[in-house]
Write a protein that holds these residues in place. Sequence first.
Motif, short mmCIF file in Angstrom:
data_model
loop_
_atom_site.label_atom_id
_atom_site.label_comp_id
_atom_site.label_asym_id
_atom_site.label_seq_id
_atom_site.Cartn_x
_atom_site.Cartn_y
_atom_site.Cartn_z
N TRP A 38 0.85 -1.21 0.00
CA TRP A 38 0.00 0.00 0.00
C TRP A 38 0.87 1.25 0.00
O TRP A 38 0.60 2.21 -0.70
N THR A 39 1.91 1.23 0.85
CA THR A 39 2.78 2.41 0.97
C THR A 39 3.43 2.71 -0.38
O THR A 39 3.51 3.86 -0.80
N GLU B 186 2.25 1.98 -3.29
CA GLU B 186 1.22 2.48 -4.21
C GLU B 186 0.91 3.95 -3.96
O GLU B 186 0.64 4.69 -4.90
N GLU B 187 0.94 4.37 -2.69
CA GLU B 187 0.53 5.74 -2.35
C GLU B 187 1.69 6.74 -2.37
O GLU B 187 1.45 7.94 -2.30
N SER B 188 2.93 6.26 -2.41
CA SER B 188 4.08 7.17 -2.34
C SER B 188 4.49 7.64 -3.73
O SER B 188 4.81 6.81 -4.57
N PRO B 189 4.46 8.97 -3.95
CA PRO B 189 4.93 9.45 -5.25
C PRO B 189 6.41 9.15 -5.43
O PRO B 189 7.17 9.17 -4.46
#
Lengths: 344, 142
Positions: B9-10, B12-15
């Motif tokens: 998840w991290t 996926e969410e981290s630019p």
Amino acid sequence: MAKKIGSQTLLLTSSPSIIGYAAVGAKKEKEGPLGGYFDFTSEDSSFGEKTWEKSETFMQKKVVELALEKCGVSDNEIDFLFAGDLLNQCISSAYASRERKIPFFGLYGACSTMSESLCLASMFVDAKLANRCLAVTSSHFCSAERQFRFPLEYGGQRTPTSQWTVTGAGACVVAPKAQAPYLRAVTVGTVEDLGITDINNMGAAMAPAAARTLCQYFQDTATRPEDYDLILTGDLGFVGSRLLERLMQSEGYPMANLHNDCGLMIFDRLKQDVHAGGSGCGCAASVLCSFILPQIACQRLKDVLFLATGALMSPTSTQQGESIPGIAHLLHISAFPHTKEEQA
Amino acid sequence: MTKQEYAQWTQEESPRSKGPVNIFKAFLSGGVVCTIGQLLLSLYERLGAGENAAIFASLSLVVLSAVLTGLNVYDNIAKHAGAGTLVPITGFANSMVSAAMEFKTEGYILGLGAKMFSIAGPVIVYGVSASVIYGIILYFIQ
């Protein structure tokens, strides 16, 4: 007298009030969207002091002075002072308090310190152990950088997930029930760690702690996110906020439209070049004390869940390859006190 | 939620860092630093520095980097240039001067003197160690 409900929540049945509050910031904070709401800002982030540690100490002194002045309370009317900051051995708090003869508790909760100090202050007042307590915290970009990262002039690059430490401070004076904002409940958080090791992604490290505390609070009080106007986290920033919303969705508490984060409110993330948003003890503290509490006082916001989030690592633990534990303490701050039935 | 799921998840969410843009900027700025070095080298040769011209060129880059660091300009350039200003000798000078400036408040001995090497220290240790190994190998194959 506080009443424990569920496994981690205390209802503050006497509904203590935050009778005075103040926020201090520097230039970048002044230029942010909330700049106009601060009680005091300085163009010079050194605040005229010789070292960054002294600058941070100055901010804490100033913010306490302003908070006391705003509610017309003097030093000797304060029973306990709860204060903390990010620096080793919490020097900003101790040095800021050495001229004030107020019984002092030094706290370390990293960026969760505003919640931690406010929890303790409200519990002391609710339990009638004190008549008036102060909850104070601060952070300074420059003192935090030199302790946790690199020298200011070092030519490094920041990653897109990194956050910008807020140069700011906040202080609240808690007293028995008098006027809004009222403190109605606290949930003291547990230390949570889902294995994040990236020191430049603190939002991701702290989001599980925020989710855990929130879920526990909803379970303990049998309420849902929709029962509140705003769920305000401390400094999860852009990445941590997205992760928190996903975690809460998976737990059956969707709250994306009710959630905001102080780290996303204090700066204009794209224009002010702060990457994933603001962070630091001063982030949650100054947003709460400058913008949120006045909104609750005038009933524009009625029920707010405020939870400042902290990352409990040190440069040593990071260098030893340890993952980053997070913590989040929650307070239910309301425009209305508990009713007689709720107190019973 | 397991640590593996959360790591996913991290991610996926981290630019992510803009790789191609950063590499291009580093290439350009690194090239500019090297061109300045070459110009200085030619200048010192023309002025008759002989075999010392290369040392003078390096020295000039170090001084330039140190001055820009002292004027609070270097980090603003490096923010965009990345490895372009970090890898050449300019990065080494910046890491020493910035640390010296930062820790001056803790005194000239334990502050400036000791902390000056906090970033550059490992480069010196492993740089010297590598050159020793290189020297030993060279000794045996010659």
